[in-house]
Design a protein around this motif. Structure first.
Motif, PDB file in Angstrom:
ATOM      1  N   PHE A  24      45.718  37.088  40.309  1.00  0.00           N
ATOM      2  CA  PHE A  24      46.621  37.933  41.046  1.00  0.00           C
ATOM      3  C   PHE A  24      47.866  37.533  41.591  1.00  0.00           C
ATOM      4  CE2 PHE A  24      43.497  35.231  43.355  1.00  0.00           C
ATOM      5  CZ  PHE A  24      44.292  34.826  44.423  1.00  0.00           C
TER       6      PHE A  24
ATOM      7  N   ARG B 167      49.731  36.264  38.917  1.00  0.00           N
ATOM      8  CA  ARG B 167      50.571  36.180  37.403  1.00  0.00           C
ATOM      9  C   ARG B 167      51.260  37.896  37.213  1.00  0.00           C
ATOM     10  NH1 ARG B 167      46.994  32.703  33.158  1.00  0.00           N
ATOM     11  NH2 ARG B 167      46.400  31.449  34.494  1.00  0.00           N
ATOM     12  N   PRO B 168      52.478  37.861  37.007  1.00  0.00           N
ATOM     13  CA  PRO B 168      53.054  39.402  36.658  1.00  0.00           C
ATOM     14  C   PRO B 168      52.502  39.584  35.119  1.00  0.00           C
ATOM     15  CG  PRO B 168      54.787  37.616  36.449  1.00  0.00           C
ATOM     16  CD  PRO B 168      53.622  36.848  36.811  1.00  0.00           C
TER      17      PRO B 168
ATOM     18  N   ASN C  13      49.456  42.337  33.337  1.00  0.00           N
ATOM     19  CA  ASN C  13      48.661  43.319  33.706  1.00  0.00           C
ATOM     20  C   ASN C  13      47.789  43.435  32.451  1.00  0.00           C
ATOM     21  OD1 ASN C  13      50.685  44.865  36.118  1.00  0.00           O
ATOM     22  ND2 ASN C  13      48.843  43.676  36.562  1.00  0.00           N
TER      23      ASN C  13
ATOM     24  N   LEU D   4      38.465  51.356  35.257  1.00  0.00           N
ATOM     25  CA  LEU D   4      39.034  52.431  36.553  1.00  0.00           C
ATOM     26  C   LEU D   4      38.267  52.228  37.500  1.00  0.00           C
ATOM     27  CD1 LEU D   4      40.413  55.417  34.316  1.00  0.00           C
ATOM     28  CD2 LEU D   4      41.598  53.238  35.005  1.00  0.00           C
ATOM     29  N   PHE D   5      38.877  52.412  38.905  1.00  0.00           N
ATOM     30  CA  PHE D   5      38.186  52.216  40.095  1.00  0.00           C
ATOM     31  C   PHE D   5      37.391  53.575  40.411  1.00  0.00           C
ATOM     32  CE2 PHE D   5      41.813  49.089  40.881  1.00  0.00           C
ATOM     33  CZ  PHE D   5      41.021  47.983  40.560  1.00  0.00           C
TER      34      PHE D   5
ATOM     35  N   PHE E  16      47.440  51.193  42.792  1.00  0.00           N
ATOM     36  CA  PHE E  16      46.868  49.977  43.421  1.00  0.00           C
ATOM     37  C   PHE E  16      47.517  48.933  43.342  1.00  0.00           C
ATOM     38  CE2 PHE E  16      43.479  46.592  43.245  1.00  0.00           C
ATOM     39  CZ  PHE E  16      42.899  47.104  44.637  1.00  0.00           C
ATOM     40  N   GLY E  17      48.141  48.564  42.082  1.00  0.00           N
ATOM     41  CA  GLY E  17      48.721  47.196  41.832  1.00  0.00           C
ATOM     42  C   GLY E  17      49.867  47.118  42.819  1.00  0.00           C
TER      43      GLY E  17
ATOM     44  N   LYS F 156      50.436  48.625  45.545  1.00  0.00           N
ATOM     45  CA  LYS F 156      50.155  48.788  46.957  1.00  0.00           C
ATOM     46  C   LYS F 156      49.496  47.295  47.028  1.00  0.00           C
ATOM     47  CE  LYS F 156      46.660  51.338  49.590  1.00  0.00           C
ATOM     48  NZ  LYS F 156      45.704  52.471  49.626  1.00  0.00           N
ATOM     49  N   MET F 157      49.037  46.413  46.326  1.00  0.00           N
ATOM     50  CA  MET F 157      48.697  45.179  46.650  1.00  0.00           C
ATOM     51  C   MET F 157      49.801  44.242  46.710  1.00  0.00           C
ATOM     52  SD  MET F 157      45.191  45.187  46.902  1.00  0.00           S
ATOM     53  CE  MET F 157      45.433  46.893  47.590  1.00  0.00           C
TER      54      MET F 157
ATOM     55  N   ASP G 292      52.254  45.022  48.179  1.00  0.00           N
ATOM     56  CA  ASP G 292      52.820  45.662  49.580  1.00  0.00           C
ATOM     57  C   ASP G 292      54.252  45.957  49.512  1.00  0.00           C
ATOM     58  OD1 ASP G 292      50.549  44.414  51.277  1.00  0.00           O
ATOM     59  OD2 ASP G 292      51.273  42.229  50.612  1.00  0.00           O
TER      60      ASP G 292
ATOM     61  N   ARG H  20      48.242  52.396  34.966  1.00  0.00           N
ATOM     62  CA  ARG H  20      47.790  51.616  35.983  1.00  0.00           C
ATOM     63  C   ARG H  20      48.347  50.273  35.796  1.00  0.00           C
ATOM     64  NH1 ARG H  20      41.802  50.247  37.581  1.00  0.00           N
ATOM     65  NH2 ARG H  20      41.710  49.224  35.634  1.00  0.00           N
ATOM     66  N   ALA H  21      48.359  49.774  34.584  1.00  0.00           N
ATOM     67  CA  ALA H  21      48.804  48.516  34.093  1.00  0.00           C
ATOM     68  C   ALA H  21      50.436  48.360  33.892  1.00  0.00           C
ATOM     69  CB  ALA H  21      48.071  48.131  32.758  1.00  0.00           C
TER      70      ALA H  21
ATOM     71  N   PRO I 173      53.060  48.274  37.833  1.00  0.00           N
ATOM     72  CA  PRO I 173      53.623  47.341  38.471  1.00  0.00           C
ATOM     73  C   PRO I 173      54.986  46.499  37.843  1.00  0.00           C
ATOM     74  CG  PRO I 173      51.417  46.763  38.532  1.00  0.00           C
ATOM     75  CD  PRO I 173      51.808  47.867  37.498  1.00  0.00           C
TER      76      PRO I 173
ATOM     77  N   PRO J 196      54.943  44.879  34.761  1.00  0.00           N
ATOM     78  CA  PRO J 196      54.531  43.472  34.580  1.00  0.00           C
ATOM     79  C   PRO J 196      55.439  42.661  33.260  1.00  0.00           C
ATOM     80  CG  PRO J 196      53.001  44.947  33.250  1.00  0.00           C
ATOM     81  CD  PRO J 196      53.812  45.787  34.093  1.00  0.00           C
TER      82      PRO J 196
END
Lengths: 302, 372
Positions: free
Chosen positions: B80, B82-83, B85, B93-94, B105-106, B108-109, B111, B153-154, B157, B159
């Protein structure tokens, strides 16, 4: 469909209903029958030596919630009963929350063991079920009473001079119920955690969720059905518990179960006991409705 | 490591178990992956490619060696932080979130502000063409759509490196082809380093900038698809990538990068020799499309002769299976032409003519046991 075929089908349905008859009779006699008796009794007048007199009366129901002043006949809220209801609900809730807090790590631990050892851990969780609840509760008594294991050890070590009063307190009742009902929390939680796809946990870590956030945002929402099932399984019997508050709570800390027993025993007020029983059932029903609503929502989410 | 390296894997080993049950899933791997490269880890199942990917992601930590991301040692960094994904094999998937919530999600985590998350999610939905299904639950969309959500999703963020663990293996053929093109497009558009794990050699050849062929925890060869196909380092790589004919023989002389080989099946053949080739027993590689059949009568001296054992029609071409004099099977793939070409009958004696510079001397295999 032809008329003959329809008739044959109707015959078949009838014969199937006939086959279910023995089960229905037993269900009626064993479950609905006694409940009906309890319901009817709650509207009768208490007899002088227990039992009931067949005169209609709502006195029992009135005195569940209200009490009549012995001097001026005014009605006020039955404080004693309310206190017992409140204590029962609080103790049952506290037991449920504690069982959840202890049961979750336990279930998580078991679910993350290698496949072969998991069965052994589950087996160990069920070991307390082998002994009667009364025996287990007396075991608890033996540990926490003033001359019991804890006080003796602490006394001999010189850590305490007077024994700590643990028996006959709300804490003792809660600890006893926690001990008795914990497996009922662990097993459904385990069932949920066992189905949990741990790749989702990895996906959470991969997407920058810290371990705490993985727990709150991914694991807990996914095992919620197990948490709800476990909570219901602990809360319901804890709310109506009789043996544990009787043995560990003594006569002082009364709960729903002991209050009902009192009406059928020394109290000689069977209608009140019956009305209290139905009140307890209603409370349980509310808890179950909450559960069904939550579980239903979960199922739609899939 | 060089400045242009995105990921440097330095002598990384991962050993599972202990005592006699010790298994080196990854064994002394040393590779560097450049920025914005489509790099593929290719190998049979159990070769350690997924473990290597998990080491890069941070789900496992190396027993020895180091993993560097843009020059920084991340060997002990939890996933969590490491940049990097991952697109998981079964998407992961959730199920308790919508498509949109999954993609966001990413961020949001991390922030990030709500407005930024929303804008980025919208951009990602557009990128993978899933705008219409943003509010759906992940179990209400098809496999191909789930795949695209997993990608979005990956990528959301942004990455530095995207890891893809056999992401296409669960899709049917047509969808897989579409997603291969889509992946290449996304890689070009985002400029992110892609590390792709697959056991499908065709997928690896068509998509990758470079490929690392792995077996038994070791990297056998790293190179461009053409290098891997045309100049496999050893017999395992040759066998694993594409179809190959392996001929046993003895090297009699090496001169100017060309070896003169006497074949066990009879005859003699010139073969391209790798650096440091020496005389002695050796294996020759001939790709099936680099040979053709000829009538046995009038075959040139030194041609391989044998019996046509089988001919399988494939539409665009025909595969001829020839049993050579020493019992070796040799496959010739010949493109089908408009009718009129001389056909060969099964059971007939035929000659196999290998094109000039088509035969290649294979390097020594890894020691026995290292390669399954």
């Amino acid at each position: 469909m032809s008329a003959a075929a329809e008739a044959a089908r109707a015959r078949e349905v009838r014969s199937r209903r006939l086959l279910a008859l023995p089960a229905l009779v037993i269900l009626a006699l064993a479950a609905i029958g006694p409940l009906l008796v309890v319901f009817v009794y709650s509207f009768l007048t208490p007899g002088p030596y227990g039992d009931v007199v067949w005169t209609f009366s709502t006195d029992a129901w009135t005195s569940v919630f209200l009490e009549r002043d012995i001097f001026d006949d005014t009605l006020s809220l039955a404080d004693a009963h309310m206190a017992i209801f409140a204590r029962s609900v609080m103790l049952a809730l506290a037991t449920t929350v504690l069982a959840l807090l202890i049961g979750f790590p336990t279930a998580y631990f078991i679910a993350t063991r290698p496949e072969r050892t998991r069965e052994l851990w589950l087996f160990l969780v069920t070991v307390p079920f082998w002994t009667n609840i009364l025996i287990r509760t007396f075991g608890m008594l033996e540990i926490i009473r003033n001359e019991g294991l804890i006080n003796t050890v602490l006394g001999n070590l010189g850590l305490i001079e007077q024994p700590i009063q643990m028996l006959f307190t709300d804490g003792a009742v809660m600890a006893g119920m926690l001990y008795v009902y914990l497996p009922l929390m662990v097993l459904p939680l385990y069932a949920s955690l066992d189905k949990l796809d741990f790749r989702l946990v990895e996906a959470g870590y991969d997407l920058y969720a810290t371990p705490f956030r993985v727990l709150t945002r991914i694991i807990l929402p996914l095992v919620r059905p197990g948490m709800i099932a476990g909570s219901i399984l602990v809360f319901i019997p804890a709310l109506g518990a009789y043996v544990t508050p009787r043995v560990l709570g003594g006569g002082k800390t009364m709960m729903f179960g002991t209050l009902i027993e009192l009406q059928f025993g020394q109290g000689r007020n069977w209608p009140l006991g019956a009305a209290l029983s139905i009140t307890l059932m209603a409370l349980v029903m509310v808890a179950l409705l909450v559960y069904v609503r939550h579980a239903g929502r979960e199922a739609r989410h899939g | 490591m060089m400045a242009s390296d995105s990921i440097a894997i330095e002598n990384v080993s991962k050993i599972f178990g202990s005592g006699d049950a010790k298994v080196a899933a990854v064994d002394g791997v040393h590779i560097s992956i450049r920025k914005n490269e489509f790099f593929t880890l290719l190998g049979p199942s159990g070769c350690g490619k997924t473990t290597l990917l998990r080491l890069i992601a941070g789900f496992e930590f190396p027993t020895s060696g180091h993993i560097l991301l843009d020059g920084t040692d991340v060997s002990d960094t939890p996933p969590f932080r490491r940049p990097i994904n991952t697109v998981f094999q079964n998407y992961a998937l959730f199920p308790h979130m919508t498509v949109e919530e999954n993609i966001g999600f990413g961020l949001k985590m991390l922030d990030r502000p709500k407005a930024e998350v929303a804008a980025r999610v919208a951009a990602m939905l557009r990128l993978v063409r899933m705008e219409a299904l943003a509010g759906r639950r992940t179990n209400q969309i098809s496999g191909g759509q789930q795949q695209r959500v997993a990608l979005a999703r990956a990528l959301a963020p942004a990455p530095k490196v995207l890891l893809l663990d056999e992401p296409l293996s669960a899709l049917d053929y047509k969808l897989r082809k579409e997603m291969q093109i889509e992946l290449k497009r996304l890689q070009a558009e985002t400029g992110i380093t892609f590390i792709f794990v697959t056991h499908d050699q065709e997928e690896a050849l068509t998509m990758s900038d470079r490929i690392a062929v792995m077996a038994a925890g070791k990297v056998l060869q790293v190179g461009t698809p053409r290098e891997i196909y045309d100049a496999p380092a050893n017999r395992f790589v040759a066998d694993f990538i594409g179809e190959s004919n392996i001929l046993a023989g003895t090297v009699e002389a090496v001169a100017g990068g060309v070896a003169s080989v006497r074949l066990a099946a009879g005859g003699r053949m010139e073969a391209v020799a790798p650096d440091g080739a020496s005389t002695g027993p050796a294996s020759l590689l001939v790709r099936p499309e680099h040979a053709r059949l000829a009538a046995a009568a009038g075959a040139p001296a030194g041609a391989l002769v044998g019996t046509l054992a089988d001919a399988v029609y494939f539409g665009t071409d025909t595969h001829f299976h020839v049993r050579l004099a020493d019992g070796t099977d040799f496959t010739v793939r010949q493109q089908n032409r408009p009718a009129g070409e001389a056909a060969f009958a099964v059971g007939e004696a035929v000659a196999v003519v290998v094109e000039p510079r088509a035969a290649r001397l294979l390097g020594e295999d890894q020691p026995r046991g290292a390669v399954p």
